[in-house]
Design an enzyme around this catalytic site. Sequence first.
Site, mmCIF file in Angstrom:
data_model
loop_
_atom_site.group_PDB
_atom_site.id
_atom_site.type_symbol
_atom_site.label_atom_id
_atom_site.label_comp_id
_atom_site.label_asym_id
_atom_site.label_seq_id
_atom_site.Cartn_x
_atom_site.Cartn_y
_atom_site.Cartn_z
ATOM 1 N N SER A 163 3.160 -2.004 11.863
ATOM 2 C CA SER A 163 4.394 -1.708 11.153
ATOM 3 C C SER A 163 5.571 -1.575 12.124
ATOM 4 O O SER A 163 5.855 -2.524 12.858
ATOM 5 C CB SER A 163 4.185 -0.445 10.317
ATOM 6 O OG SER A 163 5.175 -0.310 9.342
ATOM 7 N N ASP A 179 1.936 -7.196 1.224
ATOM 8 C CA ASP A 179 2.425 -6.007 1.926
ATOM 9 C C ASP A 179 3.732 -5.525 1.304
ATOM 10 O O ASP A 179 4.710 -6.276 1.263
ATOM 11 C CB ASP A 179 2.633 -6.341 3.404
ATOM 12 C CG ASP A 179 2.866 -5.109 4.274
ATOM 13 O OD1 ASP A 179 3.482 -4.135 3.788
ATOM 14 O OD2 ASP A 179 2.432 -5.121 5.433
ATOM 15 N N HIS A 230 -0.605 -2.555 3.129
ATOM 16 C CA HIS A 230 0.186 -2.562 4.358
ATOM 17 C C HIS A 230 -0.726 -2.677 5.571
ATOM 18 O O HIS A 230 -1.504 -1.773 5.846
ATOM 19 C CB HIS A 230 1.007 -1.275 4.417
ATOM 20 C CG HIS A 230 1.963 -1.220 5.558
ATOM 21 N ND1 HIS A 230 2.738 -2.290 5.945
ATOM 22 C CD2 HIS A 230 2.279 -0.204 6.404
ATOM 23 C CE1 HIS A 230 3.489 -1.931 6.979
ATOM 24 N NE2 HIS A 230 3.228 -0.680 7.264
#
Length: 526
Positions: free
Chosen positions: A244, A466, A494
Amino acid sequence: MTRTPDRIRRFRLTVAGLTAAAVVTAGCTLPAFAPRADTDGEAAATGTANWRSCPEVADEVVGRRAPGIRYECARIQVPRDWAGGSAATTGPAAGKTFEISLIRARSDNQRDRIGSLLINPGGPGGSGVDTAVYLSFGEQYGGLPDSIMERFDIVGFDPRGVARSSPIECISDADLDAIFGFDPHPASQEMFDDLVALNKRIGQRCFDKYGDQLPLYGTEQAARDMDAIRAAVGDEKLTYLGYSYGTLLGATYAQLFPQRVRALVLDGAVDPRQGLIEGSESQAKGFERAFDNFNRWCELNAARCPIAPYARSAVNSAMEKARVSPVRTADGREATAGWIFYALVASLYSETGWQQLAQAIHRLNEGNPTDVFRLADNYADRDPDGRYSNLFDANLAVNCADEEQRPSLERIRELQFVWGTQYPIFGPALASGLVSCTEWPGGSDPYPTGRADGAPPILVIGTTGDPATPYEQTPALAEMLGVGRVLTWEGEGHTAYPQTTCITEAVDAYLIDLTVPPEGKRCPAR
C-alpha cells in the site's frame, strides 16, 4: 491478549489512506498493537544495529511467539533532516535525530541466508515492527512462506513518527472520536463549517507542538531512513516488501538510491503522480466498486447475507436512520453515520469481511450496534477504553507533508456533491476528507516522481478488486519507474501477496532468485 488467525492477518488492512490526505473522514490503517515501552535494544548513534533478544514484543503484538522464530530488536539514530542526502547543518533540525525502532525475526531453519527482507505495511502510520511479527507466523496465518523465512531475516521498522520511532502525538482521543463519528456527507453548510473547524483545531494543536518540524515526517525523509537501515543491518543492497503506502516509500527509495536496490516488491501500488484530488477520486471509485461487488455477493449468497438481496439499500437506510436517531450502546455511545461508514470501509479491505459487514448491519437494524463498533474500532485502532494509538497523528503528518498543492475549501465543497452523484456512498467522504490537509498549518516536502534509472527490475503488484489502491495505479507506478514489471491478481481486497499459490510462487522466485515474472502475467482469484 491472544489474537485469532484472522487477527494475525490484519497487517493487510493498512491503506494508502482512505483519502490520500484525510484523517478526518478517512485514514490509513494498520492497527498498531505493540506497546510504546522501551522493548528495543540500545540506540546506536553510529547507525549500526545492536540487536538484543525481545520475544516480549511478539507476546504483546499477537499474544504468543511463532514457533521456531527468534525475535531481536534494535534502535538506530537518523538525522531529523537529511537535507538532500546528508544531515542538515543549519536550521531548526540541525544536529538533531529521530530514533528508528527495528525488529528482526529469524527462523531457526534459516539456511543459505541471502540477507534481510525489509518490511513496510503502509498507512502511512502502520507499524512495520508489528507487521514483521504477524508475517513471521507463516503461511497458515497469512504470513510469509517458509521458503522466504528460511532465506531472509525479516526486518520490520516503524517509520519516523510512527509507534516506537519518535512518535508524533498531537490529536486527542476526544478529537479522534469526533473525527470518526462525523457524518461522512456533511451536506449542510453548517455541518461542513463544523468539519473545517475541527480540522483547523487539530492542525493548530499539532503545529503548536511541533512547529516547523512537521515537514520532516514526509516520505522522502523516511525513504532516506530506509537506506540507513539497509546499512545498519549490513546489507550491500536493499531487498524490500512494501504494501500500500509502502509502495510509495519503496518507489521513492528506488529513485533516490537505484544502485542500492537488489529487489523491491511493491504490492497494492500507489501512483505517486496523483495529486490529492486525483488520489481521492481514485479511492472513491475503488471503494464504490468494491461495495458493488459486495452487493452482488449478497444477491448470490442470501443464506450468508442477512441484508440480501438489497444490501446497498439496507446500508443507505441504516446510515439515514443514524443521522436522525442513532442506535446507542448500554453506556450511551452512539452509532452515528460516521461509525457505520468506517465499519463499511474496514469490511471492504478483504472479501472475508463481507459476511461480517452484512451481519453488523443486520444487527444494527435490530438495535444492536456492537458489531458495527467492533469493525470500526478495529479500523480506527481504538481500544475498549476509548484510547487510540498514534496511527492517525502520523498519517496526517506524513500525508500533508507530502502534498504541496492543496485544494481550496470551495473546490472541496464542489467535489463533495459531484462525487456524491458518481460514487454515492464514498464520494462525499473522500471529497470532504480533503479538508484536513487544506487546513494543515505545517509546510510541505514533496517526494520525487520520476524514473528509477539504474535500478534492476522492480515487481509491482496490483489486485483488480482492490478498493484502497485501485488497480489502475499499478501500471501507472510501473511505467513511472521505468523498470517496473506488473504482476496482476484477479482477486478481491487490498494487496495480493501471499494470498494464492500463483502470486506466492511468482513473488518468491523474484525475491530469492531475482527471476522476474513474464510480461503481462496474471494470477486467477483462486
